[in-house]
Write a protein that holds these residues in place. Structure first.
Motif, mmCIF file in Angstrom:
data_model
loop_
_atom_site.group_PDB
_atom_site.id
_atom_site.type_symbol
_atom_site.label_atom_id
_atom_site.label_comp_id
_atom_site.label_asym_id
_atom_site.label_seq_id
_atom_site.Cartn_x
_atom_site.Cartn_y
_atom_site.Cartn_z
ATOM 1 N N ALA A 236 0.899 -1.281 0.149
ATOM 2 C CA ALA A 236 0.129 -0.001 0.083
ATOM 3 C C ALA A 236 0.667 1.468 0.064
ATOM 4 O O ALA A 236 0.749 2.145 -0.719
ATOM 5 N N GLU A 237 1.901 1.304 0.826
ATOM 6 C CA GLU A 237 2.604 2.510 0.938
ATOM 7 C C GLU A 237 3.379 2.795 -0.331
ATOM 8 O O GLU A 237 3.553 3.920 -0.880
ATOM 9 N N ASP A 238 3.940 1.713 -0.858
ATOM 10 C CA ASP A 238 4.956 1.953 -2.101
ATOM 11 C C ASP A 238 4.022 2.175 -3.330
ATOM 12 O O ASP A 238 4.226 3.029 -4.049
ATOM 13 N N TYR A 239 2.844 1.582 -3.485
ATOM 14 C CA TYR A 239 1.719 2.025 -4.430
ATOM 15 C C TYR A 239 1.291 3.540 -4.585
ATOM 16 O O TYR A 239 1.370 3.987 -5.420
ATOM 17 N N SER A 240 1.244 3.947 -3.183
ATOM 18 C CA SER A 240 0.800 5.350 -2.826
ATOM 19 C C SER A 240 1.881 6.204 -3.419
ATOM 20 O O SER A 240 1.694 7.261 -4.033
ATOM 21 N N LYS A 241 3.111 5.840 -3.107
ATOM 22 C CA LYS A 241 4.330 6.837 -3.601
ATOM 23 C C LYS A 241 4.408 6.832 -5.005
ATOM 24 O O LYS A 241 4.991 7.752 -5.782
ATOM 25 N N GLU B 105 -7.521 8.243 -0.608
ATOM 26 C CA GLU B 105 -6.887 9.777 -0.622
ATOM 27 C C GLU B 105 -6.069 9.433 -2.005
ATOM 28 O O GLU B 105 -5.758 10.461 -2.819
ATOM 29 N N THR B 106 -5.237 8.184 -2.138
ATOM 30 C CA THR B 106 -4.463 7.956 -3.430
ATOM 31 C C THR B 106 -5.088 7.951 -4.651
ATOM 32 O O THR B 106 -5.221 8.482 -5.523
ATOM 33 N N MET B 107 -6.217 7.148 -4.477
ATOM 34 C CA MET B 107 -7.003 6.758 -5.715
ATOM 35 C C MET B 107 -7.833 7.951 -6.362
ATOM 36 O O MET B 107 -7.752 8.123 -7.595
ATOM 37 N N ASN B 108 -8.138 8.938 -5.354
ATOM 38 C CA ASN B 108 -8.897 10.004 -5.877
ATOM 39 C C ASN B 108 -8.122 10.795 -6.598
ATOM 40 O O ASN B 108 -8.531 11.967 -7.218
ATOM 41 N N LYS B 109 -6.802 10.871 -6.695
ATOM 42 C CA LYS B 109 -5.807 11.538 -7.393
ATOM 43 C C LYS B 109 -5.671 11.227 -8.706
ATOM 44 O O LYS B 109 -5.233 12.047 -9.489
#
Length: 352
Positions: free
Chosen positions: A143-148, A178-182
């Motif tokens: 999850a953290e790496d995907y968001s980065k 939060e990530t996906m909505n970007k």
């Protein structure tokens, strides 16, 4: 049963009113289409708003390469035809067996900016309107790496499409709202529901299951107008099955039981198969003396498109373009278009 008559009745139904614009129709064009003699010139560009090219493979050093270098010429043609027809071209980056390299890139302070820079340079040199990040076999630990990775792409590729595939049944926890909505938009995949290991026959997809999947994802806080369900344009056949809930003896006809929708329409011209629409799952089932085939046809695809439009999702994606039927009256892309883009003329061009 004459399936083409049923198709006409469903395909030409009135479109429902929209709560929000659900106007994207995405078609996946994989590199292996060339081996079934389907080329960029064969795409019916009036049926899609976006073409997703599959795919570029990220290297351990953050480089980018065609999965099949023999397809480089076809990609040039794809750039040409999408531009001429006003269709967006998005390049899928990643795919099967790329998750290791994607994780290494995303977790490296050195490789991550290099990767983003390489993507921008590749698009500038070769063409395309943006990318789709395709991190398959993702886990909650990613999850953290995907968001980065998503944040870096969105930040540095301003003005371009930055989309992503999503596999919520694999690891829902890998995706934060939060990530996906970007992202520009999100193509939501579900795994095949019917496999050789299944003890009894069930729908492989269906409008009911797709509705449940989209509801689950939107309940995570991801904006509806970012989400597109991916409809599979293939059916799956199983020997000995007689209907939903019945046992089977493994794969039936086709390539390991897979049959493109266009192949199915040829099969169903023969009287051997009884084709029915299951109201509960909103999926199609064809049964002969030898096998049963589960698939998505005109009624179920129309139901998905209606649901997408009424719920305010972004649109519909299909996987893959070469498996649709070329006749508009039987085409699943036209079925989707009649709901989401009814102003388009889907009639075939008259021969000169």
């Amino acid at each position: 049963m004459n399936l083409k008559v049923v198709a006409l009745a469903f395909a030409l139904g009135c479109a429902v009113s929209a709560q929000a614009a659900a106007d994207k129709v995405i078609g996946y064009f994989p590199y292996w289409s060339q081996y079934s003699q389907f080329y960029p010139k064969d795409i019916r560009y009036n049926t899609v708003t976006h073409v997703h090219y599959v795919s570029l493979m990220p290297g351990e050093d953050a480089s980018l390469n065609f999965v099949d270098e023999n397809d480089a010429t076809n990609f040039k043609d794809l750039v040409k035809f999408t531009k001429e027809n006003g269709v967006k071209l998005v390049v899928s980056v990643g795919g099967a067996e790329a998750e290791g390299n994607l994780k290494a890139i995303a977790s490296s302070e050195e490789l991550l900016p290099t990767f983003v820079s390489n993507i921008k340079s590749w698009l500038s040199a070769n063409g395309g309107d943006g990318i789709e990040l395709d991190w398959q076999n993702i886990t909650a630990e990613d999850a953290e790496d995907y968001s980065k990775l998503v944040n870096a792409l969105v930040s540095d590729m301003s003005g371009m499409i930055v989309a992503s595939s999503m596999y919520p049944y694999m690891a829902q926890e890998a995706y934060s709202a939060e990530t996906m909505n970007k992202l520009s938009y999100i193509d939501v995949f579900m795994p095949d529901q019917m496999t050789e290991e299944s003890s009894e026959l069930v729908p492989n997809q269906g409008a009911t299951k797709i509705h449940e999947m989209l509801s689950m994802v939107s309940d995570m806080g991801i904006e509806k107008d970012k989400l597109l369900p991916v409809i599979y344009l293939y059916g799956k056949s199983f020997v000995g099955a007689t209907g939903y809930g019945s046992a089977h003896q493994g794969f039936g006809s086709g390539n390991e039981g897979y049959l493109g929708y266009n192949e199915l329409m040829g099969k169903f011209d023969e009287p051997d198969y009884k084709v029915t629409f299951d109201e509960e799952s909103k999926s199609e089932l064809a049964v002969s003396n030898a096998e049963a085939i589960v698939f998505m046809g005109i009624p179920s695809v129309k139901a998905v498109a209606e649901d997408v439009k009424s719920e305010g999702y972004s649109g519909v994606a299909v996987y893959e373009l070469d498996q649709d039927h070329h006749e508009p009256i039987v085409s699943l892309l036209v079925t989707i278009g009649l709901q989401l883009r009814p102003e388009v003329n889907y009639k075939p061009k008259k021969k000169k």
